[in-house]
Design a protein around this motif. Structure first.
Motif, PDB file in Angstrom:
ATOM      1  N   ASN A 173       7.665   5.202 -14.134  1.00 27.15           N
ATOM      2  CA  ASN A 173       8.755   5.588 -13.234  1.00 27.15           C
ATOM      3  C   ASN A 173       9.501   4.347 -12.755  1.00 27.15           C
ATOM      4  N   VAL A 174      10.804   4.333 -13.011  1.00 28.30           N
ATOM      5  CA  VAL A 174      11.663   3.209 -12.656  1.00 28.30           C
ATOM      6  C   VAL A 174      12.731   3.707 -11.683  1.00 28.30           C
ATOM      7  N   GLY A 219      19.348  -3.463  -7.566  1.00 20.98           N
ATOM      8  CA  GLY A 219      18.292  -3.853  -8.497  1.00 20.98           C
ATOM      9  C   GLY A 219      17.424  -2.670  -8.908  1.00 20.98           C
ATOM     10  N   ALA A 220      16.184  -2.972  -9.288  1.00 18.48           N
ATOM     11  CA  ALA A 220      15.282  -1.918  -9.763  1.00 18.48           C
ATOM     12  C   ALA A 220      13.841  -2.318  -9.471  1.00 18.48           C
ATOM     13  N   VAL A 221      12.968  -1.316  -9.427  1.00 21.85           N
ATOM     14  CA  VAL A 221      11.538  -1.536  -9.246  1.00 21.85           C
ATOM     15  C   VAL A 221      10.777  -0.527 -10.096  1.00 21.85           C
ATOM     16  N   ILE A 222       9.667  -0.981 -10.681  1.00 24.68           N
ATOM     17  CA  ILE A 222       8.782  -0.113 -11.459  1.00 24.68           C
ATOM     18  C   ILE A 222       7.618   0.286 -10.566  1.00 24.68           C
ATOM     19  N   LEU A 223       7.361   1.574 -10.424  1.00 20.06           N
ATOM     20  CA  LEU A 223       6.277   2.041  -9.557  1.00 20.06           C
ATOM     21  C   LEU A 223       4.930   1.828 -10.230  1.00 20.06           C
ATOM     22  N   SER A 224       3.913   1.565  -9.433  1.00 23.05           N
ATOM     23  CA  SER A 224       2.587   1.230  -9.970  1.00 23.05           C
ATOM     24  C   SER A 224       1.884   2.424 -10.585  1.00 23.05           C
ATOM     25  N   GLY A 225       2.185   3.644 -10.079  1.00 26.61           N
ATOM     26  CA  GLY A 225       1.475   4.827 -10.554  1.00 26.61           C
ATOM     27  C   GLY A 225       0.130   4.970  -9.868  1.00 26.61           C
ATOM     28  N   THR A 226      -0.534   6.108 -10.105  1.00 27.90           N
ATOM     29  CA  THR A 226      -1.858   6.372  -9.527  1.00 27.90           C
ATOM     30  C   THR A 226      -2.792   6.874 -10.614  1.00 27.90           C
ATOM     31  N   PRO A 227      -3.900   6.152 -10.881  1.00 23.77           N
ATOM     32  CA  PRO A 227      -4.257   4.852 -10.295  1.00 23.77           C
ATOM     33  C   PRO A 227      -3.365   3.747 -10.834  1.00 23.77           C
ATOM     34  N   ALA A 228      -3.260   2.662 -10.058  1.00 24.78           N
ATOM     35  CA  ALA A 228      -2.400   1.549 -10.456  1.00 24.78           C
ATOM     36  C   ALA A 228      -2.942   0.884 -11.714  1.00 24.78           C
ATOM     37  N   ARG A 229      -2.043   0.387 -12.530  1.00 22.31           N
ATOM     38  CA  ARG A 229      -2.460  -0.310 -13.746  1.00 22.31           C
ATOM     39  C   ARG A 229      -3.135  -1.630 -13.392  1.00 22.31           C
ATOM     40  N   PHE A 277       7.228  -6.830 -10.977  1.00 18.29           N
ATOM     41  CA  PHE A 277       7.920  -5.723 -11.625  1.00 18.29           C
ATOM     42  C   PHE A 277       9.095  -5.221 -10.784  1.00 18.29           C
ATOM     43  N   ARG A 278       9.740  -6.168 -10.120  1.00 15.19           N
ATOM     44  CA  ARG A 278      10.988  -5.908  -9.420  1.00 15.19           C
ATOM     45  C   ARG A 278      12.086  -6.734 -10.074  1.00 15.19           C
ATOM     46  N   VAL A 279      13.253  -6.152 -10.179  1.00 18.20           N
ATOM     47  CA  VAL A 279      14.409  -6.843 -10.764  1.00 18.20           C
ATOM     48  C   VAL A 279      15.501  -6.890  -9.699  1.00 18.20           C
ATOM     49  N   ARG A 280      15.987  -8.080  -9.422  1.00 15.14           N
ATOM     50  CA  ARG A 280      16.930  -8.238  -8.318  1.00 15.14           C
ATOM     51  C   ARG A 280      18.308  -7.666  -8.625  1.00 15.14           C
ATOM     52  N   SER A 281      18.747  -7.774  -9.869  1.00 11.94           N
ATOM     53  CA  SER A 281      20.087  -7.289 -10.206  1.00 11.94           C
ATOM     54  C   SER A 281      20.068  -6.553 -11.537  1.00 11.94           C
ATOM     55  N   VAL A 282      20.610  -5.353 -11.558  1.00  8.95           N
ATOM     56  CA  VAL A 282      20.778  -4.576 -12.779  1.00  8.95           C
ATOM     57  C   VAL A 282      22.260  -4.220 -12.882  1.00  8.95           C
TER      58      VAL A 282
END
Length: 348
Positions: A122-123, A179-189, A197-202
């Motif tokens: 999930n992004v 920007g964008a962020v990728i969620l860790s999920g459950t359980p986290a990887r 896993f954060r991007v400041r500018s997209v």
């Protein structure tokens, strides 16, 4: 598909786990000689929108290469009128942009459910400004083939910046403005680092967001502790597989023969041990019966005799032992007296 050699073989059967469910197994090759096995299962139940739930697991003989074809795209038709490509957590599209809800409470609930229950990557992307037509194209088209059906792209409009970060705060993360962020999920990887896993500018101008795409590929490569449901799907692929080659059938038959042989050997040993234990038990019972008869006979004759034969026997044994021990006792006493006399003489 088999005639065109897209797959090497297939098998379809009913899903024994659920009524009205079906299982489709397929096998194909990638890189010419790497075997891929895939298991697509429908469970017969329906979503609230009337569509059936399905799950797909695929496994190769070596670590999965993102450049390989997506098993989902191979087994499902690429048709816009058949919406199979949806994430199971919230029914969101896997190959399209999913705008976040305008209602803050609904948005928060969606983010929480997605983070807890989704098997997908999930992004969350925040639009710094309203994008043009080129900026509304989904990320999926730019991803490696194996990842195009594993990513859910959430889009937050410029005015949703604070609302989306309020919702992401429950997960301990946030999305940069524009920007964008990728969620860790459950359980986290394993090895997941929120900052990594954060991007400041997209830039949503039709150009390729290389940094974000690279981070999605890196995230997909992290070890993933499967949820219980996902682990069950993978276990079914490995243990409930029926599409066997001739070599695999021969190996399976040999394993069964070996298993039956071991079971027969164990049964034979168990039977022998049981027979031996039975014989010992019968012998012990017979001996106990003899002792019981002898004791009864002894009690019956004890009243008319001065001494029981057993008592006489014991007396003879006692006398014999005493007669053997007496000389030894006398000898020890004599040695003790002599030692005492030598001690007196030495002191005098």
């Amino acid at each position: 598909m088999k005639n065109s050699e897209r797959i090497q073989d297939f098998l379809e059967k009913e899903n024994a786990a659920t009524p009205d469910g079906h299982v489709f197994e397929a096998r194909w090759f990638v890189d010419d000689d790497v075997t891929v096995r895939a298991r697509l299962a429908t469970d017969g139940r329906e979503h609230v929108d009337g569509e059936r739930r399905w799950s797909l697991a695929a496994e190769a003989e070596r670590p999965w290469d993102p450049a390989w074809p997506s098993p989902a795209a191979l087994l499902w038709p690429e048709r816009n009128d058949f919406s199979w490509d949806r994430d199971s957590a919230a029914g969101l599209r896997l190959q399209d942009i999913n705008p976040l809800p305008k209602d803050d409470a609904v948005l928060r609930r969606l983010i929480k459910d997605t983070a807890r229950h989704s098997w997908s990557i999930n992004v969350v992307v925040h639009e710094a400004m309203t994008p043009d037509a080129d900026g509304r194209l989904p990320l999926a088209r730019l991803l490696p083939p194996a990842l195009r059906h594993r990513v859910v792209e959430h889009r937050a409009t410029p005015e949703q910046f604070h609302a989306v970060n309020w919702a992401l705060g429950d997960l301990g993360t946030s999305v940069p403005r524009g920007g964008a962020v990728i969620l860790s999920g459950t359980p986290a990887r394993i090895g997941f680092d929120e900052q990594a896993f954060r991007v400041r500018s997209v830039f949503l101008d039709g150009s390729e967001p290389t940094e974000l795409l690279d981070k999605i590929v890196q995230f997909a490569a992290l070890p993933w502790p499967l949820s219980d449901d996902a682990a069950a799907v993978l276990t079914a692929l490995r243990q409930d597989w029926h599409l066997l080659t001739l070599e695999e059938e021969l190996t399976h038959a040999r394993a069964l023969v070996a298993s039956y042989s071991e079971a027969l050997d164990a049964m034979t040993k168990s039977r022998d041990l049981y027979r031996e234990a039975t014989e010992l038990a019968h012998a012990a019972l017979a001996e106990m019966a003899e002792y019981r008869d002898a004791a009864s006979a002894a009690r019956g004759t004890a009243q008319g005799q001065d001494k029981h034969p057993l008592s006489k026997t014991l007396q003879r044994v006692t006398d014999s032992l005493l007669s053997r021990r007496a000389p030894r006792v006398d000898t020890h006493l004599q040695e003790a007296r002599e030692s005492e006399e030598r001690a007196r003489e030495a002191s005098g």
